[in-house]
Write a protein that holds these residues in place. Structure first.
Motif, PDB file in Angstrom:
ATOM      1  N   TYR A 198       3.644   3.265  -7.437  1.00  0.00           N
ATOM      2  CA  TYR A 198       2.692   2.894  -6.388  1.00  0.00           C
ATOM      3  C   TYR A 198       1.442   2.255  -6.976  1.00  0.00           C
ATOM      4  N   GLU A 216       0.201  -1.381  -6.214  1.00  0.00           N
ATOM      5  CA  GLU A 216      -1.138  -1.614  -5.687  1.00  0.00           C
ATOM      6  C   GLU A 216      -1.878  -2.645  -6.532  1.00  0.00           C
ATOM      7  N   LYS A 266      -3.167  -6.288  -5.308  1.00  0.00           N
ATOM      8  CA  LYS A 266      -4.559  -6.694  -5.440  1.00  0.00           C
ATOM      9  C   LYS A 266      -4.660  -8.014  -6.206  1.00  0.00           C
TER      10      LYS A 266
END
Length: 300
Positions: free
Chosen positions: A185, A189, A193
């Motif tokens: 995760y 992430e 981003k």
């Protein structure tokens, strides 16, 4: 009176004794008759049946309906590429041969659940070891469930059959262990981003480019409009001058007189305007002195 009480008590004892020899088997159950705690017989058909009173014979019941076994073990399994995954599964099963089930498994559904859970767990571990995570998440999952079902059936129908039927084996979830999931995760992430920042930067650059192009087009449009306006204005002034020239060329003296009047009107536009000059010698007031007369007066 004592005789009546004795008769009544004896009648109650007889009823209790008779009721202890009768039992009803529901269509959803098997009736298992135990003689002194040992298995004696199985009643499969629903209805009223007879037995010896306790403690000589007792009756227990086993569910004959379709049962569901859900996985309760959260221990991870290793895939072919040594990835630790957690698999949730369930098994639909039923007791088909109660006599074999009682002799080789136990006297209740709980005994079968415990043993079946171990067998299914081992079958899943063996099959998961042969496959990658990608295969577990793809359409090959159906092959995995079919292979697990076949292994479980082979086990329960072995040398000592369990007397159960495995209806279906299904996987409900395949996931990494919590530590790996958290790491995945975080990587996802960070990647999202990065992509978002890249898109924002690209969007800002495109926005600046569009704004600069719009400003350039605006300046070009204004310049072209100004050029066209000046061209039209010049053409208009030239045409006006030509018309004035043609009109005044027909009577030069009137033209001079008209222009002098226009000059006077412009010079004395305000009441407060003051001019200090000699009207008798100034060329500006030549018309007032009669130096130039209109063409109509000259003709007279």
């Amino acid at each position: 009176m004592n005789r009546i009480g004795l008769i009544f008590s004896s009648f109650l004892v007889l009823i209790a004794l008779a009721s202890s020899t009768l039992f009803v088997v529901d269509q959803r159950q098997f009736g298992v008759v135990l003689a002194l705690g040992k298995f004696k017989d199985v009643i499969s058909e629903p209805g009223l049946n007879f037995k010896l009173p306790p403690p000589f014979q007792n009756v227990i019941y086993i569910d004959k309906r379709l049962l569901t076994l859900d996985s309760s073990d959260t221990e991870p399994m290793l895939t072919a590429e040594k990835q630790r995954v957690v698999i949730d599964w369930y098994v639909r099963w039923r007791i088909s041969e109660p006599t074999e089930y009682i002799r080789n498994v136990g006297l209740n559904e709980g005994a079968g659940t415990i043993q079946l859970n171990r067998v299914v767990r081992n079958a899943f571990q063996e099959e998961v070891n042969k496959r990658t995570v990608k295969e577990l998440l793809s359409l090959k999952r159906e092959d995995l469930m079919a292979d697990v079902k076949a292994e479980v059936l082979a086990k329960v129908r072995g040398a000592k059959p369990w007397g159960v039927d495995i209806v279906d084996v299904r996987i409900t979830r395949v996931d990494y262990v919590e530590a790996i999931t958290e790491s995945v995760y975080r990587r996802m992430e960070a990647e999202r981003k990065r992509v978002a920042n890249e898109l924002r930067s690209t969007g800002a650059a495109e926005g600046e480019k569009i704004r600069a192009d719009a400003d350039r087009q605006r300046e070009v449009a204004i310049a072209n409009a100004y050029r066209d306006a000046q061209k039209i204005k010049g053409e208009g002034d030239a045409e006006a001058a030509r018309i004035y020239g043609e009109a005044f060329g027909k009577d030069p003296q009137f033209a001079q007189f008209y222009r002098s009047l226009e000059a006077y009107k412009t010079s004395f536009a305000n009441k407060s305007d003051v001019m200090v000059l000699d009207p008798s010698s100034s060329e500006f007031f030549k018309v007032f002195r009669g130096g130039v007369a209109p063409a109509a007066n000259n003709k007279k």
